[in-house]
Motif scaffolding. Sequence first.
Motif, PDB file in Angstrom:
ATOM      1  N   VAL A   6      24.293  42.793 -42.804  1.00  0.00           N
ATOM      2  CA  VAL A   6      24.965  42.150 -43.928  1.00  0.00           C
ATOM      3  C   VAL A   6      26.303  42.824 -44.189  1.00  0.00           C
ATOM      4  O   VAL A   6      26.565  43.922 -43.708  1.00  0.00           O
ATOM      5  CB  VAL A   6      24.095  42.190 -45.215  1.00  0.00           C
ATOM      6  N   THR A   7      27.140  42.133 -44.974  1.00  0.00           N
ATOM      7  CA  THR A   7      28.440  42.648 -45.383  1.00  0.00           C
ATOM      8  C   THR A   7      28.502  42.655 -46.899  1.00  0.00           C
ATOM      9  O   THR A   7      28.088  41.678 -47.542  1.00  0.00           O
ATOM     10  CB  THR A   7      29.563  41.751 -44.829  1.00  0.00           C
ATOM     11  N   VAL A   8      29.008  43.728 -47.490  1.00  0.00           N
ATOM     12  CA  VAL A   8      29.128  43.845 -48.944  1.00  0.00           C
ATOM     13  C   VAL A   8      30.276  42.942 -49.408  1.00  0.00           C
ATOM     14  O   VAL A   8      31.350  42.941 -48.810  1.00  0.00           O
ATOM     15  CB  VAL A   8      29.380  45.312 -49.352  1.00  0.00           C
ATOM     16  N   ILE A   9      30.062  42.149 -50.481  1.00  0.00           N
ATOM     17  CA  ILE A   9      31.081  41.209 -50.949  1.00  0.00           C
ATOM     18  C   ILE A   9      31.719  41.627 -52.273  1.00  0.00           C
ATOM     19  O   ILE A   9      32.507  40.874 -52.841  1.00  0.00           O
ATOM     20  CB  ILE A   9      30.499  39.782 -51.073  1.00  0.00           C
ATOM     21  N   LYS A  10      31.380  42.823 -52.771  1.00  0.00           N
ATOM     22  CA  LYS A  10      31.946  43.308 -54.024  1.00  0.00           C
ATOM     23  C   LYS A  10      31.977  44.836 -53.984  1.00  0.00           C
ATOM     24  O   LYS A  10      31.055  45.453 -53.443  1.00  0.00           O
ATOM     25  CB  LYS A  10      31.075  42.838 -55.194  1.00  0.00           C
ATOM     26  N   ASP A  11      33.036  45.447 -54.533  1.00  0.00           N
ATOM     27  CA  ASP A  11      33.062  46.910 -54.635  1.00  0.00           C
ATOM     28  C   ASP A  11      31.894  47.368 -55.503  1.00  0.00           C
ATOM     29  O   ASP A  11      31.698  46.849 -56.605  1.00  0.00           O
ATOM     30  CB  ASP A  11      34.369  47.402 -55.264  1.00  0.00           C
ATOM     31  N   LEU A  12      31.109  48.313 -54.997  1.00  0.00           N
ATOM     32  CA  LEU A  12      29.939  48.807 -55.718  1.00  0.00           C
ATOM     33  C   LEU A  12      30.072  50.302 -55.961  1.00  0.00           C
ATOM     34  O   LEU A  12      30.204  51.076 -55.010  1.00  0.00           O
ATOM     35  CB  LEU A  12      28.662  48.529 -54.910  1.00  0.00           C
ATOM     36  N   SER A  18      27.686  59.462 -58.653  1.00  0.00           N
ATOM     37  CA  SER A  18      28.696  60.101 -57.812  1.00  0.00           C
ATOM     38  C   SER A  18      30.018  59.347 -57.956  1.00  0.00           C
ATOM     39  O   SER A  18      30.093  58.322 -58.614  1.00  0.00           O
ATOM     40  CB  SER A  18      28.251  60.129 -56.346  1.00  0.00           C
ATOM     41  N   SER A  19      31.043  59.862 -57.307  1.00  0.00           N
ATOM     42  CA  SER A  19      32.351  59.215 -57.377  1.00  0.00           C
ATOM     43  C   SER A  19      32.587  58.276 -56.193  1.00  0.00           C
ATOM     44  O   SER A  19      33.683  57.747 -56.042  1.00  0.00           O
ATOM     45  CB  SER A  19      33.444  60.281 -57.420  1.00  0.00           C
ATOM     46  N   LEU A  20      31.567  58.073 -55.356  1.00  0.00           N
ATOM     47  CA  LEU A  20      31.697  57.221 -54.175  1.00  0.00           C
ATOM     48  C   LEU A  20      31.700  55.743 -54.561  1.00  0.00           C
ATOM     49  O   LEU A  20      31.103  55.342 -55.560  1.00  0.00           O
ATOM     50  CB  LEU A  20      30.563  57.490 -53.197  1.00  0.00           C
ATOM     51  N   VAL A  21      32.361  54.942 -53.739  1.00  0.00           N
ATOM     52  CA  VAL A  21      32.394  53.487 -53.921  1.00  0.00           C
ATOM     53  C   VAL A  21      32.122  52.837 -52.575  1.00  0.00           C
ATOM     54  O   VAL A  21      32.713  53.215 -51.564  1.00  0.00           O
ATOM     55  CB  VAL A  21      33.770  53.025 -54.458  1.00  0.00           C
ATOM     56  N   ILE A  26      23.937  53.366 -45.356  1.00  0.00           N
ATOM     57  CA  ILE A  26      25.350  53.036 -45.213  1.00  0.00           C
ATOM     58  C   ILE A  26      26.053  54.265 -44.648  1.00  0.00           C
ATOM     59  O   ILE A  26      25.894  55.383 -45.173  1.00  0.00           O
ATOM     60  CB  ILE A  26      25.961  52.626 -46.566  1.00  0.00           C
ATOM     61  N   ASP A  27      26.822  54.066 -43.578  1.00  0.00           N
ATOM     62  CA  ASP A  27      27.552  55.166 -42.949  1.00  0.00           C
ATOM     63  C   ASP A  27      28.476  55.829 -43.955  1.00  0.00           C
ATOM     64  O   ASP A  27      29.221  55.163 -44.671  1.00  0.00           O
ATOM     65  CB  ASP A  27      28.370  54.658 -41.754  1.00  0.00           C
ATOM     66  N   GLY A  28      28.414  57.156 -44.041  1.00  0.00           N
ATOM     67  CA  GLY A  28      29.263  57.918 -44.938  1.00  0.00           C
ATOM     68  C   GLY A  28      28.683  58.082 -46.332  1.00  0.00           C
ATOM     69  O   GLY A  28      29.174  58.876 -47.114  1.00  0.00           O
ATOM     70  N   ILE A  29      27.643  57.328 -46.656  1.00  0.00           N
ATOM     71  CA  ILE A  29      27.038  57.415 -47.992  1.00  0.00           C
ATOM     72  C   ILE A  29      25.568  57.822 -47.900  1.00  0.00           C
ATOM     73  O   ILE A  29      25.114  58.675 -48.629  1.00  0.00           O
ATOM     74  CB  ILE A  29      27.210  56.092 -48.757  1.00  0.00           C
ATOM     75  N   GLY A  30      24.830  57.190 -47.003  1.00  0.00           N
ATOM     76  CA  GLY A  30      23.419  57.507 -46.828  1.00  0.00           C
ATOM     77  C   GLY A  30      22.515  56.382 -47.282  1.00  0.00           C
ATOM     78  O   GLY A  30      22.930  55.225 -47.377  1.00  0.00           O
ATOM     79  N   ALA A  31      21.275  56.717 -47.596  1.00  0.00           N
ATOM     80  CA  ALA A  31      20.271  55.722 -47.989  1.00  0.00           C
ATOM     81  C   ALA A  31      20.609  55.150 -49.364  1.00  0.00           C
ATOM     82  O   ALA A  31      20.986  55.876 -50.277  1.00  0.00           O
ATOM     83  CB  ALA A  31      18.888  56.346 -48.010  1.00  0.00           C
ATOM     84  N   MET A  32      20.488  53.830 -49.482  1.00  0.00           N
ATOM     85  CA  MET A  32      20.795  53.139 -50.737  1.00  0.00           C
ATOM     86  C   MET A  32      19.874  51.944 -50.916  1.00  0.00           C
ATOM     87  O   MET A  32      19.273  51.465 -49.968  1.00  0.00           O
ATOM     88  CB  MET A  32      22.232  52.605 -50.736  1.00  0.00           C
ATOM     89  N   LYS A  33      19.820  51.498 -52.151  1.00  0.00           N
ATOM     90  CA  LYS A  33      19.174  50.232 -52.484  1.00  0.00           C
ATOM     91  C   LYS A  33      20.262  49.304 -52.993  1.00  0.00           C
ATOM     92  O   LYS A  33      21.102  49.703 -53.788  1.00  0.00           O
ATOM     93  CB  LYS A  33      18.106  50.422 -53.548  1.00  0.00           C
TER      94      LYS A  33
END
Length: 113
Positions: A60-66, A71-74, A97-104
């Motif tokens: 999938v591709t993210v369609i909105k900045d999350l 943390s300060s990551l986006v 997600i590469d550079g961030i890690g495991a997410m929901k």
Amino acid sequence: MSALPACPLCKSAFTYEDGSMLICPECSHEWSATATAAYAEATKVIRDGVGNILQDGDNVTVIKDLKVKGSSLVVKVGTRVKNIKLVDGDHDIDCKIDGIGAMKLKSEFVKKA
């Protein structure tokens, strides 16, 4: 008092048990309690933000900045997420997600790639 499922036909919440059957007093529909669980599991469909049906292993591709909570990551628009896993709950996608890690993630903020 146990919570009984709503009627599958009219969605009435006033169902009651009669032996092994569940009955809706509003539309008189009768069904088996075991069939209700199987029906709910079979009809569970998760869709992405544009309406495509998602399955385990999709990309999938993210369609909105999350913003990443705590943390300060986006996670930026256009970030590709590979090999998702669908789960129950408010956030219905488990992924890495590469550079961030495991997410929901919520399925409404992604589209099928």
